[in-house]
Design a protein around this motif. Structure first.
Motif, short mmCIF file in Angstrom:
data_model
loop_
_atom_site.label_atom_id
_atom_site.label_comp_id
_atom_site.label_asym_id
_atom_site.label_seq_id
_atom_site.Cartn_x
_atom_site.Cartn_y
_atom_site.Cartn_z
N LEU A 7 31.73 7.36 22.77
CA LEU A 7 31.97 7.84 24.15
C LEU A 7 31.79 9.26 24.38
CD1 LEU A 7 33.57 7.09 26.87
CD2 LEU A 7 35.56 7.59 26.15
N MET A 8 32.53 9.97 23.74
CA MET A 8 32.17 11.48 23.77
C MET A 8 30.70 11.71 23.89
SD MET A 8 35.12 12.76 24.22
CE MET A 8 35.94 11.29 24.72
N LYS A 9 29.84 11.15 22.97
CA LYS A 9 28.71 11.22 23.16
C LYS A 9 27.71 11.04 24.34
CE LYS A 9 27.72 11.10 18.02
NZ LYS A 9 27.19 10.41 17.02
N GLU A 10 28.36 9.84 24.79
CA GLU A 10 27.77 9.34 26.18
C GLU A 10 28.05 10.19 27.43
OE1 GLU A 10 29.01 5.24 26.63
OE2 GLU A 10 28.19 4.67 24.51
N LEU A 11 29.04 10.81 27.31
CA LEU A 11 29.56 11.74 28.30
C LEU A 11 28.66 12.83 28.34
CD1 LEU A 11 33.32 11.54 28.17
CD2 LEU A 11 31.82 10.34 29.86
N HIS A 12 27.73 13.28 27.65
CA HIS A 12 27.09 14.51 27.52
C HIS A 12 27.91 15.72 28.17
CE1 HIS A 12 23.42 12.28 26.65
NE2 HIS A 12 23.84 11.60 27.64
N LEU A 13 29.18 16.00 27.21
CA LEU A 13 30.00 17.08 27.66
C LEU A 13 29.33 18.41 27.59
CD1 LEU A 13 33.03 15.38 25.75
CD2 LEU A 13 32.46 15.36 28.54
N ASP A 14 28.51 18.61 26.70
CA ASP A 14 27.85 20.04 26.40
C ASP A 14 26.90 20.16 27.60
OD1 ASP A 14 26.04 18.04 25.47
OD2 ASP A 14 25.78 19.21 23.68
N THR A 15 26.50 19.50 28.62
CA THR A 15 25.80 19.84 29.71
C THR A 15 26.20 20.93 30.41
OG1 THR A 15 24.67 17.62 29.34
CG2 THR A 15 24.26 18.87 31.40
N HIS A 16 25.77 22.05 30.50
CA HIS A 16 25.90 23.08 31.48
C HIS A 16 24.82 23.84 32.07
CE1 HIS A 16 30.21 22.71 30.10
NE2 HIS A 16 29.62 22.79 28.84
N LEU A 17 24.76 24.23 33.05
CA LEU A 17 23.62 25.21 33.53
C LEU A 17 23.78 26.62 32.93
CD1 LEU A 17 21.06 24.91 35.28
CD2 LEU A 17 22.45 25.77 37.30
N HIS A 122 31.46 34.02 31.11
CA HIS A 122 32.83 33.81 30.61
C HIS A 122 33.19 32.32 31.06
CE1 HIS A 122 36.57 34.94 28.99
NE2 HIS A 122 37.28 34.53 30.15
N TYR A 123 32.86 31.95 32.32
CA TYR A 123 33.11 30.54 32.70
C TYR A 123 32.62 29.51 31.73
CZ TYR A 123 32.06 26.23 35.10
OH TYR A 123 31.65 24.83 35.83
N LEU A 124 31.25 29.86 31.43
CA LEU A 124 30.57 28.98 30.62
C LEU A 124 31.17 28.79 28.92
CD1 LEU A 124 26.74 29.48 31.32
CD2 LEU A 124 28.11 27.68 31.91
N GLN A 125 31.54 30.03 28.53
CA GLN A 125 32.35 29.82 27.14
C GLN A 125 33.82 29.09 27.48
OE1 GLN A 125 31.17 31.33 24.13
NE2 GLN A 125 32.92 29.84 23.81
N LEU A 126 34.45 29.28 28.41
CA LEU A 126 35.54 28.43 28.62
C LEU A 126 35.14 26.96 28.82
CD1 LEU A 126 37.59 30.55 31.34
CD2 LEU A 126 38.25 30.25 29.03
N ALA A 127 34.15 26.68 29.35
CA ALA A 127 33.72 25.09 29.51
C ALA A 127 33.58 24.61 28.21
CB ALA A 127 32.48 24.99 30.45
N GLU A 128 32.74 25.36 27.12
CA GLU A 128 32.70 25.05 25.88
C GLU A 128 33.96 25.08 25.15
OE1 GLU A 128 29.75 27.17 23.36
OE2 GLU A 128 28.21 27.48 25.40
N ASN A 129 34.73 25.58 25.40
CA ASN A 129 36.11 25.69 24.48
C ASN A 129 36.60 24.36 24.99
OD1 ASN A 129 35.47 27.81 23.10
ND2 ASN A 129 36.78 29.36 24.53
N ASN A 130 36.70 24.05 26.39
CA ASN A 130 37.44 23.08 27.25
C ASN A 130 36.80 21.51 26.72
OD1 ASN A 130 38.94 24.54 28.72
ND2 ASN A 130 37.52 24.26 30.43
N VAL A 131 35.42 21.73 26.36
CA VAL A 131 34.76 20.43 25.60
C VAL A 131 35.51 20.18 24.47
CG1 VAL A 131 32.78 19.43 24.65
CG2 VAL A 131 32.95 20.41 26.99
N GLU A 132 35.62 21.19 23.49
CA GLU A 132 36.17 21.20 22.14
C GLU A 132 37.76 20.66 22.17
OE1 GLU A 132 35.96 24.54 19.88
OE2 GLU A 132 33.70 24.99 20.35
N ARG A 133 38.45 21.04 22.98
CA ARG A 133 40.02 20.77 23.29
C ARG A 133 39.71 19.22 23.66
NH1 ARG A 133 40.89 26.04 24.72
NH2 ARG A 133 40.15 25.71 26.83
N PHE A 134 39.01 18.92 24.73
CA PHE A 134 38.92 17.51 25.09
C PHE A 134 38.75 16.69 23.88
CE2 PHE A 134 36.29 14.02 27.07
CZ PHE A 134 37.28 13.73 28.12
#
Length: 195
Positions: A7-17, A122-134
């Motif tokens: 499921l986590m792979k299907e969500l493509h959580l690491d997709t950021h601009l 900084h926002y993108l770094q937080l987003a990456e950290n959020n993905v790891e936590r998620f």
């Protein structure tokens, strides 16, 4: 769904601009749309879903969610803001997004030295950290839900697991949305007191 990893792979959580994805030249509306469609295509729920449209971007501009464009071209700063709006719009109202970004837009227009790229990074770094936590939190949640149902020996355990996971995800989303709204309300209160 026993395999939460799938499921986590299907969500493509690491997709950021990222900043590297955004050209250093100003873009026309169609180019902005192409940039978002290309980058976020894997995150679409179905092929008919649109990431951003001309109407959306025009509404963001009319609603003053970002500072005015010049000569029908969008700067790197506009694209960073549109990216943030894109992430917030599924959870927050347009009015709340406007409140959240108001001071940032003012800084961009008034302060020549203000560097939005640093804040965005900084926002993108937080987003990456959020993905790891998620991913970590949801692996634990999946284990908790599945273990409880499996112990009961219920033949419908997989179905019940899906219900419980969907309800839990929706509940967590609601908790995060409410927290974001409270923060935005606090921003508005602080701005009112400042004026």
């Amino acid at each position: 769904m026993e395999n939460i990893d799938e499921l986590m792979k299907e969500l493509h959580l690491d997709t950021h601009l990222t900043l590297e994805d955004i050209p250093d030249i100003d873009l026309y509306m169609d180019q902005v749309i192409q940039l978002f469609e290309k980058k976020f295509a894997p995150t679409k729920r179905n092929d008919n879903e649109k990431i951003v449209t001309k109407t959306m971007i025009n509404n963001y501009a009319k609603g003053k969610l970002f500072f005015p464009i010049k000569n029908k071209k969008y700067t790197k700063e506009h694209i960073m803001l549109i990216s943030m709006i894109y992430q917030m719009k599924s959870t927050l109202s347009i009015n709340d997004i406007k409140k959240a970004l108001h001071m940032l837009n003012e800084k961009i227009m008034v302060e020549e030295e203000f560097e939005l790229g640093e804040l965005y990074q900084h926002y993108l770094q937080l987003a990456e950290n959020n993905v790891e936590r998620f991913v970590d939190d949801n692996a634990a949640l999946n284990h908790e839900v599945f273990a409880d149902l499996e112990e009961q020996g219920n033949p419908d355990a997989a179905y019940f697991q899906q219900i419980l996971l969907a309800a839990s995800f929706a509940h967590m989303s609601n908790l995060y949305r409410r927290a974001a709204e409270k923060i935005i309300d606090g921003m508005e209160d602080a701005q009112t007191k400042k004026d």
